[in-house]
Design a protein around this motif. Structure first.
Motif, PDB file in Angstrom:
ATOM      1  N   VAL A  92       0.865  -1.183   0.000  1.00 42.98           N
ATOM      2  CA  VAL A  92       0.000   0.000   0.000  1.00 42.98           C
ATOM      3  C   VAL A  92       0.898   1.227   0.000  1.00 42.98           C
ATOM      4  CG1 VAL A  92      -1.769   1.315   1.191  1.00 42.98           C
ATOM      5  CG2 VAL A  92      -1.842  -1.189   1.246  1.00 42.98           C
ATOM      6  N   LEU A  93       0.812   2.017  -1.067  1.00 46.04           N
ATOM      7  CA  LEU A  93       1.581   3.249  -1.163  1.00 46.04           C
ATOM      8  C   LEU A  93       0.708   4.425  -0.742  1.00 46.04           C
ATOM      9  CD1 LEU A  93       3.484   2.868  -4.572  1.00 46.04           C
ATOM     10  CD2 LEU A  93       4.302   2.361  -2.265  1.00 46.04           C
ATOM     11  N   ASN A  94       1.267   5.279   0.102  1.00 49.84           N
ATOM     12  CA  ASN A  94       0.570   6.487   0.543  1.00 49.84           C
ATOM     13  C   ASN A  94       1.041   7.651  -0.322  1.00 49.84           C
ATOM     14  OD1 ASN A  94      -0.755   5.292   2.920  1.00 49.84           O
ATOM     15  ND2 ASN A  94       1.340   5.027   3.637  1.00 49.84           N
ATOM     16  N   VAL A  95       0.150   8.134  -1.170  1.00 49.32           N
ATOM     17  CA  VAL A  95       0.487   9.201  -2.112  1.00 49.32           C
ATOM     18  C   VAL A  95      -0.225  10.484  -1.692  1.00 49.32           C
ATOM     19  CG1 VAL A  95       0.411   9.962  -4.519  1.00 49.32           C
ATOM     20  CG2 VAL A  95       0.780   7.544  -3.981  1.00 49.32           C
ATOM     21  N   GLY A  96       0.536  11.555  -1.571  1.00 52.82           N
ATOM     22  CA  GLY A  96      -0.039  12.863  -1.270  1.00 52.82           C
ATOM     23  C   GLY A  96      -0.018  13.737  -2.506  1.00 52.82           C
ATOM     24  N   THR A  97      -1.111  14.398  -2.799  1.00 49.36           N
ATOM     25  CA  THR A  97      -1.163  15.272  -3.971  1.00 49.36           C
ATOM     26  C   THR A  97      -1.815  16.595  -3.626  1.00 49.36           C
ATOM     27  OG1 THR A  97      -3.355  14.816  -4.940  1.00 49.36           O
ATOM     28  CG2 THR A  97      -1.641  13.169  -5.296  1.00 49.36           C
ATOM     29  N   SER A  98      -1.407  17.620  -4.353  1.00 48.71           N
ATOM     30  CA  SER A  98      -2.090  18.907  -4.237  1.00 48.71           C
ATOM     31  C   SER A  98      -3.432  18.816  -4.948  1.00 48.71           C
ATOM     32  CB  SER A  98      -1.219  20.027  -4.820  1.00 48.71           C
ATOM     33  OG  SER A  98      -0.764  19.685  -6.096  1.00 48.71           O
ATOM     34  N   LEU A  99      -4.265  19.815  -4.773  1.00 44.13           N
ATOM     35  CA  LEU A  99      -5.677  19.718  -5.150  1.00 44.13           C
ATOM     36  C   LEU A  99      -5.904  19.459  -6.637  1.00 44.13           C
ATOM     37  CD1 LEU A  99      -6.908  22.674  -2.928  1.00 44.13           C
ATOM     38  CD2 LEU A  99      -7.155  20.243  -2.451  1.00 44.13           C
ATOM     39  N   THR A 100      -5.276  20.245  -7.488  1.00 40.70           N
ATOM     40  CA  THR A 100      -5.512  20.099  -8.926  1.00 40.70           C
ATOM     41  C   THR A 100      -5.061  18.739  -9.433  1.00 40.70           C
ATOM     42  OG1 THR A 100      -5.300  22.489  -9.285  1.00 40.70           O
ATOM     43  CG2 THR A 100      -4.987  21.055 -11.194  1.00 40.70           C
ATOM     44  N   ILE A 101      -3.871  18.313  -9.023  1.00 37.41           N
ATOM     45  CA  ILE A 101      -3.353  17.017  -9.469  1.00 37.41           C
ATOM     46  C   ILE A 101      -4.230  15.890  -8.947  1.00 37.41           C
ATOM     47  CG2 ILE A 101      -1.401  15.419  -9.316  1.00 37.41           C
ATOM     48  CD1 ILE A 101       0.436  17.856  -9.191  1.00 37.41           C
ATOM     49  N   GLY A 102      -4.621  15.973  -7.685  1.00 40.62           N
ATOM     50  CA  GLY A 102      -5.435  14.917  -7.092  1.00 40.62           C
ATOM     51  C   GLY A 102      -6.795  14.778  -7.724  1.00 40.62           C
ATOM     52  N   GLU A 103      -7.386  15.887  -8.128  1.00 41.54           N
ATOM     53  CA  GLU A 103      -8.736  15.863  -8.686  1.00 41.54           C
ATOM     54  C   GLU A 103      -8.765  15.575 -10.184  1.00 41.54           C
ATOM     55  OE1 GLU A 103     -10.773  19.441  -7.674  1.00 41.54           O
ATOM     56  OE2 GLU A 103     -10.460  19.217  -5.527  1.00 41.54           O
ATOM     57  N   TYR A 104      -7.746  16.059 -10.914  1.00 38.72           N
ATOM     58  CA  TYR A 104      -7.849  16.019 -12.371  1.00 38.72           C
ATOM     59  C   TYR A 104      -6.818  15.126 -13.067  1.00 38.72           C
ATOM     60  CZ  TYR A 104     -10.930  20.006 -11.679  1.00 38.72           C
ATOM     61  OH  TYR A 104     -11.961  20.818 -11.271  1.00 38.72           O
ATOM     62  N   LEU A 105      -5.672  14.868 -12.442  1.00 38.87           N
ATOM     63  CA  LEU A 105      -4.620  14.109 -13.115  1.00 38.87           C
ATOM     64  C   LEU A 105      -4.407  12.720 -12.521  1.00 38.87           C
ATOM     65  CD1 LEU A 105      -2.401  14.131 -15.266  1.00 38.87           C
ATOM     66  CD2 LEU A 105      -0.860  15.173 -13.593  1.00 38.87           C
ATOM     67  N   LEU A 106      -4.408  12.622 -11.198  1.00 42.01           N
ATOM     68  CA  LEU A 106      -4.060  11.368 -10.536  1.00 42.01           C
ATOM     69  C   LEU A 106      -4.984  10.197 -10.876  1.00 42.01           C
ATOM     70  CD1 LEU A 106      -1.997  10.120  -8.605  1.00 42.01           C
ATOM     71  CD2 LEU A 106      -3.548  10.651  -6.722  1.00 42.01           C
ATOM     72  N   PRO A 107      -6.304  10.387 -10.970  1.00 45.18           N
ATOM     73  CA  PRO A 107      -7.161   9.226 -11.269  1.00 45.18           C
ATOM     74  C   PRO A 107      -6.751   8.468 -12.524  1.00 45.18           C
ATOM     75  CG  PRO A 107      -8.507  11.061 -10.529  1.00 45.18           C
ATOM     76  CD  PRO A 107      -7.117  11.600 -10.700  1.00 45.18           C
ATOM     77  N   ASP A 108      -6.426   9.174 -13.597  1.00 45.28           N
ATOM     78  CA  ASP A 108      -5.997   8.504 -14.823  1.00 45.28           C
ATOM     79  C   ASP A 108      -4.655   7.807 -14.625  1.00 45.28           C
ATOM     80  OD1 ASP A 108      -8.244   9.242 -16.230  1.00 45.28           O
ATOM     81  OD2 ASP A 108      -7.335  11.029 -17.110  1.00 45.28           O
ATOM     82  N   ILE A 109      -3.756   8.447 -13.866  1.00 41.67           N
ATOM     83  CA  ILE A 109      -2.445   7.841 -13.601  1.00 41.67           C
ATOM     84  C   ILE A 109      -2.611   6.524 -12.853  1.00 41.67           C
ATOM     85  CG2 ILE A 109      -0.296   8.100 -12.292  1.00 41.67           C
ATOM     86  CD1 ILE A 109      -0.377  11.070 -12.888  1.00 41.67           C
ATOM     87  N   LEU A 110      -3.420   6.539 -11.797  1.00 40.71           N
ATOM     88  CA  LEU A 110      -3.606   5.329 -10.995  1.00 40.71           C
ATOM     89  C   LEU A 110      -4.309   4.237 -11.796  1.00 40.71           C
ATOM     90  CD1 LEU A 110      -4.616   6.742  -7.494  1.00 40.71           C
ATOM     91  CD2 LEU A 110      -2.361   6.133  -8.356  1.00 40.71           C
ATOM     92  N   THR A 129      -0.562  22.298  -1.307  1.00 44.10           N
ATOM     93  CA  THR A 129       0.850  21.909  -1.413  1.00 44.10           C
ATOM     94  C   THR A 129       1.608  21.978  -0.085  1.00 44.10           C
ATOM     95  OG1 THR A 129       1.026  22.422  -3.777  1.00 44.10           O
ATOM     96  CG2 THR A 129       3.057  22.519  -2.495  1.00 44.10           C
ATOM     97  N   PRO A 130       1.515  23.059   0.701  1.00 41.06           N
ATOM     98  CA  PRO A 130       2.260  23.098   1.966  1.00 41.06           C
ATOM     99  C   PRO A 130       1.888  21.955   2.915  1.00 41.06           C
ATOM    100  CG  PRO A 130       1.514  25.284   1.385  1.00 41.06           C
ATOM    101  CD  PRO A 130       0.841  24.355   0.433  1.00 41.06           C
ATOM    102  N   THR A 131       0.604  21.608   2.983  1.00 35.51           N
ATOM    103  CA  THR A 131       0.163  20.521   3.858  1.00 35.51           C
ATOM    104  C   THR A 131       0.738  19.182   3.401  1.00 35.51           C
ATOM    105  OG1 THR A 131      -1.887  21.678   4.397  1.00 35.51           O
ATOM    106  CG2 THR A 131      -1.839  19.295   4.790  1.00 35.51           C
ATOM    107  N   ILE A 132       0.708  18.932   2.102  1.00 34.14           N
ATOM    108  CA  ILE A 132       1.225  17.669   1.565  1.00 34.14           C
ATOM    109  C   ILE A 132       2.721  17.555   1.822  1.00 34.14           C
ATOM    110  CG2 ILE A 132       1.711  16.403  -0.564  1.00 34.14           C
ATOM    111  CD1 ILE A 132      -1.137  16.094   0.487  1.00 34.14           C
ATOM    112  N   LEU A 133       3.463  18.627   1.642  1.00 27.37           N
ATOM    113  CA  LEU A 133       4.906  18.583   1.869  1.00 27.37           C
ATOM    114  C   LEU A 133       5.224  18.340   3.337  1.00 27.37           C
ATOM    115  CD1 LEU A 133       6.149  21.435  -0.504  1.00 27.37           C
ATOM    116  CD2 LEU A 133       6.193  18.963  -0.880  1.00 27.37           C
ATOM    117  N   THR A 134       4.422  18.911   4.227  1.00 28.95           N
ATOM    118  CA  THR A 134       4.609  18.650   5.659  1.00 28.95           C
ATOM    119  C   THR A 134       4.367  17.180   5.970  1.00 28.95           C
ATOM    120  OG1 THR A 134       3.972  20.902   6.275  1.00 28.95           O
ATOM    121  CG2 THR A 134       3.794  19.222   7.988  1.00 28.95           C
ATOM    122  N   LYS A 135       3.338  16.604   5.372  1.00 29.68           N
ATOM    123  CA  LYS A 135       3.051  15.181   5.572  1.00 29.68           C
ATOM    124  C   LYS A 135       4.188  14.311   5.035  1.00 29.68           C
ATOM    125  CE  LYS A 135      -1.998  15.303   5.813  1.00 29.68           C
ATOM    126  NZ  LYS A 135      -2.034  14.621   7.130  1.00 29.68           N
TER     127      LYS A 135
END
Length: 294
Positions: A92-110, A129-135
């Motif tokens: 199980v990979l934990n992937v963090g993404t910023s809003l635009t990538i997570g909503e519009y790009l990541l689904p097709d990638i996965l 982005t700042p929250t994801i980088l902190t995580k």
């Protein structure tokens, strides 16, 4: 050392209270307190101070926290690596993404990646982005895909794609009859913006400011999401400049139209960000190589 005590210590830090940590760990509050005391006895130092009735990390606690996160992370990685070898568990990979990538790009990638590596599963966190980088820094995610600036030089950052910012107008707008418009025509229409701290808005404003046109745009409206802006433009309430990634569907079906602006081309970089781990998580290299090949 009891790894569960370190996990509970991190829960208390992350949640800010023993009560919340107990709920998260499905144990009693006395059990959490007992585990914290065991750690304090082991290290010979208080890990928390009580200030105005609230828990606050002591100096010793601040030192221990990043080590505890790292120990927990590597322990989980070691189990995952051995279990993969013995065929006892899936990755199980934990992937963090910023809003635009997570909503519009990541689904097709996965979707495409999972056809190649069906045994690798994902847990996705979508934040700014700042929250994801902190995580990522705290090992809460294994890898980050973001479109904003990455200030931490200790993180490994590489560009994996770019996204053009485009002017969008309603399908029946008068500008759609032109091949392009002049930059001085922008103030003629109401500009729909994201909130002031939006990364996309900052890119656009900086560009328009350099062209000395930003101050002339006085008729504007601020909306809280990309989707609300798209709907407002479709309804004829104004125009906007948005990442092309976010309007591909609307452009495809003719709901919105793209209009070129003479002498203005805005492109932002999309970043793959990871930590320098001695033992990368099982399956992470496959995902990173796939992203690099996009």
């Amino acid at each position: 050392m009891n790894i569960e005590s370190l996990k509970m210590f991190c829960h208390v830090v992350d949640e800010g209270s023993i009560t919340k940590a107990a709920k998260l760990g499905f144990v009693s509050q006395p059990a959490v307190t007992r585990q914290i005391h065991q750690l304090e006895e082991l290290y010979g130092a208080l890990l928390f101070d009580r200030v105005d009735g609230k828990l606050k990390l002591s100096e010793a606690g601040k030192v221990l926290y990043p080590y505890a996160k790292e120990i927990i992370d590597y322990t989980e990685r070691s189990f995952a690596a051995v279990h993969e070898l013995t065929g006892r568990a899936e990755t199980v990979l934990n992937v963090g993404t910023s809003l635009t990538i997570g909503e519009y790009l990541l689904p097709d990638i996965l979707g495409s990646f999972s056809k190649i590596y069906p045994n690798i599963k994902f847990s996705i966190t979508v934040r700014n982005t700042p929250t994801i980088l902190t995580k990522l820094e705290h090992n809460d995610v294994d890898v980050a895909l973001v479109e904003g600036a990455v200030g931490n030089k200790e993180l490994i950052t590489e560009k994996f794609a770019d996204d053009e910012l485009v002017l969008i107008v309603p399908a029946n707008h008068r500008w759609t009859k032109k091949e392009s418009i002049s930059i001085i025509e922008l103030p003629e229409e109401k500009m729909l913006w994201r909130e002031t701290d939006s990364g996309t808005r900052q890119i656009v404003e900086d560009a328009l400011s350099r062209l000395e046109i930003l101050e002339q745009i006085r008729n504007s409206m601020e909306l809280g999401s990309t989707q609300s802006i798209k709907s407002a433009v479709e309804a004829g309430l104004g125009i906007s400049i948005l990442p092309k990634l976010t309007v591909l569907r609307e452009l495809k079906y003719g709901v919105l139209r793209e209009v070129k602006i003479e002498g203005l081309q805005l492109v932002r970089d999309l970043w793959l960000v990871q930590k320098n781990h001695r033992f990368p998580k099982t399956g992470l290299n496959y995902f990173i190589e796939y992203i690099r090949g996009l």
